[in-house]
Motif scaffolding. Structure first.
Motif, PDB file in Angstrom:
ATOM      1  N   GLY A 144       0.831  -1.195   0.000  1.00  0.00           N
ATOM      2  CA  GLY A 144       0.000   0.000   0.000  1.00  0.00           C
ATOM      3  C   GLY A 144       0.865   1.243   0.000  1.00  0.00           C
ATOM      4  O   GLY A 144       2.093   1.163   0.026  1.00  0.00           O
ATOM      5  N   ARG A 145       0.209   2.396   0.012  1.00  0.00           N
ATOM      6  CA  ARG A 145       0.976   3.635  -0.028  1.00  0.00           C
ATOM      7  C   ARG A 145       1.773   3.864   1.251  1.00  0.00           C
ATOM      8  O   ARG A 145       2.794   4.534   1.246  1.00  0.00           O
ATOM      9  CB  ARG A 145       0.038   4.816  -0.251  1.00  0.00           C
ATOM     10  CG  ARG A 145      -0.228   5.064  -1.727  1.00  0.00           C
ATOM     11  CD  ARG A 145      -0.690   6.511  -1.899  1.00  0.00           C
ATOM     12  NE  ARG A 145      -1.006   6.781  -3.280  1.00  0.00           N
ATOM     13  CZ  ARG A 145      -0.484   7.801  -3.969  1.00  0.00           C
ATOM     14  NH1 ARG A 145       0.348   8.628  -3.410  1.00  0.00           N
ATOM     15  NH2 ARG A 145      -0.837   7.992  -5.219  1.00  0.00           N
ATOM     16  N   ASP A 146       1.296   3.301   2.363  1.00  0.00           N
ATOM     17  CA  ASP A 146       1.948   3.582   3.639  1.00  0.00           C
ATOM     18  C   ASP A 146       2.947   2.519   4.065  1.00  0.00           C
ATOM     19  O   ASP A 146       3.886   2.811   4.806  1.00  0.00           O
ATOM     20  CB  ASP A 146       0.892   3.733   4.740  1.00  0.00           C
ATOM     21  CG  ASP A 146       0.105   5.004   4.561  1.00  0.00           C
ATOM     22  OD1 ASP A 146       0.691   5.982   4.062  1.00  0.00           O
ATOM     23  OD2 ASP A 146      -1.098   5.012   4.899  1.00  0.00           O
ATOM     24  N   ILE A 147       2.743   1.294   3.612  1.00  0.00           N
ATOM     25  CA  ILE A 147       3.621   0.218   4.081  1.00  0.00           C
ATOM     26  C   ILE A 147       3.749  -0.847   2.989  1.00  0.00           C
ATOM     27  O   ILE A 147       2.795  -1.121   2.271  1.00  0.00           O
ATOM     28  CB  ILE A 147       3.072  -0.349   5.410  1.00  0.00           C
ATOM     29  CG1 ILE A 147       4.181  -1.028   6.185  1.00  0.00           C
ATOM     30  CG2 ILE A 147       1.882  -1.243   5.222  1.00  0.00           C
ATOM     31  CD1 ILE A 147       3.885  -1.068   7.666  1.00  0.00           C
ATOM     32  N   GLN A 148       4.981  -1.366   2.867  1.00  0.00           N
ATOM     33  CA  GLN A 148       5.213  -2.341   1.804  1.00  0.00           C
ATOM     34  C   GLN A 148       6.111  -3.475   2.295  1.00  0.00           C
ATOM     35  O   GLN A 148       6.765  -3.369   3.317  1.00  0.00           O
ATOM     36  CB  GLN A 148       5.896  -1.680   0.584  1.00  0.00           C
ATOM     37  CG  GLN A 148       5.210  -0.429   0.065  1.00  0.00           C
ATOM     38  CD  GLN A 148       5.761   0.842   0.700  1.00  0.00           C
ATOM     39  OE1 GLN A 148       6.942   0.918   1.032  1.00  0.00           O
ATOM     40  NE2 GLN A 148       4.912   1.850   0.870  1.00  0.00           N
ATOM     41  N   GLU A 149       6.124  -4.543   1.508  1.00  0.00           N
ATOM     42  CA  GLU A 149       7.047  -5.649   1.725  1.00  0.00           C
ATOM     43  C   GLU A 149       8.081  -5.618   0.617  1.00  0.00           C
ATOM     44  O   GLU A 149       7.764  -5.255  -0.517  1.00  0.00           O
ATOM     45  CB  GLU A 149       6.301  -6.986   1.683  1.00  0.00           C
ATOM     46  CG  GLU A 149       5.437  -7.224   2.905  1.00  0.00           C
ATOM     47  CD  GLU A 149       4.633  -8.510   2.800  1.00  0.00           C
ATOM     48  OE1 GLU A 149       4.103  -8.790   1.700  1.00  0.00           O
ATOM     49  OE2 GLU A 149       4.555  -9.232   3.807  1.00  0.00           O
ATOM     50  N   LEU A 150       9.308  -6.014   0.929  1.00  0.00           N
ATOM     51  CA  LEU A 150      10.345  -6.072  -0.103  1.00  0.00           C
ATOM     52  C   LEU A 150      10.179  -7.372  -0.868  1.00  0.00           C
ATOM     53  O   LEU A 150      10.284  -8.459  -0.298  1.00  0.00           O
ATOM     54  CB  LEU A 150      11.729  -6.032   0.536  1.00  0.00           C
ATOM     55  CG  LEU A 150      12.250  -4.673   0.957  1.00  0.00           C
ATOM     56  CD1 LEU A 150      13.668  -4.807   1.480  1.00  0.00           C
ATOM     57  CD2 LEU A 150      12.200  -3.688  -0.213  1.00  0.00           C
ATOM     58  N   VAL A 171       8.873 -12.753  -0.794  1.00  0.00           N
ATOM     59  CA  VAL A 171       9.025 -11.619   0.121  1.00  0.00           C
ATOM     60  C   VAL A 171      10.308 -11.824   0.929  1.00  0.00           C
ATOM     61  O   VAL A 171      10.482 -12.872   1.556  1.00  0.00           O
ATOM     62  CB  VAL A 171       7.804 -11.493   1.051  1.00  0.00           C
ATOM     63  CG1 VAL A 171       8.050 -10.430   2.124  1.00  0.00           C
ATOM     64  CG2 VAL A 171       6.564 -11.135   0.242  1.00  0.00           C
ATOM     65  N   VAL A 172      11.222 -10.869   0.848  1.00  0.00           N
ATOM     66  CA  VAL A 172      12.511 -11.028   1.526  1.00  0.00           C
ATOM     67  C   VAL A 172      12.752  -9.992   2.623  1.00  0.00           C
ATOM     68  O   VAL A 172      13.824  -9.948   3.211  1.00  0.00           O
ATOM     69  CB  VAL A 172      13.683 -10.985   0.516  1.00  0.00           C
ATOM     70  CG1 VAL A 172      13.626 -12.166  -0.434  1.00  0.00           C
ATOM     71  CG2 VAL A 172      13.693  -9.666  -0.263  1.00  0.00           C
ATOM     72  N   GLY A 173      11.755  -9.165   2.880  1.00  0.00           N
ATOM     73  CA  GLY A 173      11.975  -8.185   3.941  1.00  0.00           C
ATOM     74  C   GLY A 173      10.788  -7.252   4.099  1.00  0.00           C
ATOM     75  O   GLY A 173       9.821  -7.303   3.351  1.00  0.00           O
ATOM     76  N   GLY A 174      10.877  -6.426   5.096  1.00  0.00           N
ATOM     77  CA  GLY A 174       9.817  -5.471   5.387  1.00  0.00           C
ATOM     78  C   GLY A 174       9.308  -5.723   6.792  1.00  0.00           C
ATOM     79  O   GLY A 174       9.799  -6.619   7.470  1.00  0.00           O
ATOM     80  N   PRO A 175       8.376  -4.923   7.226  1.00  0.00           N
ATOM     81  CA  PRO A 175       7.749  -3.840   6.475  1.00  0.00           C
ATOM     82  C   PRO A 175       8.705  -2.661   6.243  1.00  0.00           C
ATOM     83  O   PRO A 175       9.564  -2.387   7.066  1.00  0.00           O
ATOM     84  CB  PRO A 175       6.576  -3.426   7.376  1.00  0.00           C
ATOM     85  CG  PRO A 175       7.004  -3.810   8.753  1.00  0.00           C
ATOM     86  CD  PRO A 175       7.859  -5.035   8.603  1.00  0.00           C
ATOM     87  N   VAL A 176       8.512  -2.008   5.081  1.00  0.00           N
ATOM     88  CA  VAL A 176       9.289  -0.823   4.739  1.00  0.00           C
ATOM     89  C   VAL A 176       8.326   0.276   4.317  1.00  0.00           C
ATOM     90  O   VAL A 176       7.142   0.017   4.043  1.00  0.00           O
ATOM     91  CB  VAL A 176      10.281  -1.110   3.586  1.00  0.00           C
ATOM     92  CG1 VAL A 176      11.447  -1.965   4.067  1.00  0.00           C
ATOM     93  CG2 VAL A 176       9.585  -1.759   2.395  1.00  0.00           C
TER      94      VAL A 176
END
Ligand code: SAH
Length: 225
Positions: A183-189, A203-208
């Motif tokens: 989403g605009r506020d939080i993402q996964e790498l 998915v290798v990281g996050g939340p970013v």
């Protein structure tokens, strides 16, 4: 220090501290840590925020954009491992700092930025730093840079609601792409790899939290940044 071509001795101590901070975030690879010692981040930031250049933080660079957090960039590099044979596409040149890091590792870096002024500033900083293997384009990176495709590595430095298909198409066989998806506020790498015709996502990281990717295959520009 004669080995300091930019005469930025006074910054070197701060840079050492940044490297400690990156190490504290779990990046142990010596080659990556040394890379951050080779690129003077202050050179890539606007005058007013230069005193903060060696904080392990996202720093505002104008036009509602930020230079990404160095430890996160170190993580990107540790996952993507660009080598001197690799052609790299970067979406979101921003300050050009990460472009410089990538340029020291890769054969060539192609970097796309939608804000002309940022691209121009990045060009000046990259020239002052002295890297010659970087091509910059002002435009919409969600459509990639077809002229130079395919790319071994694609680095997306802005958040996207999904993985733009054009970028998957421009990934070489054996290529890998890292992109914050969500989403605009939080993402996964999200790591996208291509082997032959097979494409996999992990998915290798996050939340970013990245600034939004604005363009044809991401969020609309009218939504505001
Ligand atoms: N790696 C950069 C990150 C800058 S922030 C740095 O550390 O300085 C992300 C950048 O992506 C912003 O400069 C923003 O203008 C740019 N951007 C957003 N959408 C884009 C798009 N569709 N194409 C190219 N650049 C885009």
């Amino acid at each position: 220090m004669g080995s300091d071509p930019l005469g930025d001795v006074r910054w070197a101590g701060y840079r050492r501290k940044l490297i400690e901070d990156i190490r504290a975030r779990g990046i142990e690879d010596l080659e990556i840590l040394q890379l951050f010692d080779r690129v003077p981040r202050h050179l890539f930031l606007p005058e007013g925020v230069r005193p903060r250049a060696y904080e392990d933080a996202a720093i505002p660079i104008g036009y509602s954009q930020t230079a990404s957090q160095p430890s996160l960039q170190a993580y990107y590099i540790s996952i993507l491992k660009p080598t001197s044979d690799d052609k790299v596409l970067e979406i979101g040149t921003g300050s050009g700092y990460q472009t410089a890091l990538l340029a020291l590792l890769a054969d060539r870096v192609y970097s796309v930025e939608r804000v002309r002024e940022l691209s121009q500033r990045a060009r000046q900083a990259l020239d002052a730093f002295g890297v010659k293997n970087v091509a910059l384009l002002v435009g919409d990176g969600t459509i990639g840079w077809r002229k130079y495709a395919p790319f071994d590595v694609i680095v997306v430095s802005a958040a996207s609601p999904s993985v733009p298909q054009a970028l998957v198409d421009q990934l070489a066989d054996g290529g890998r792409m890292l992109i914050p998806v969500g989403g605009r506020d939080i993402q996964e790498l999200t790591l996208v790899t291509k082997t032959g015709f097979a494409v996999s996502e992990e998915v290798v990281g996050g939340p970013v939290k990245f600034v939004p990717l604005l363009g044809r295959f991401a969020w609309s520009e009218e939504g505001g940044a």
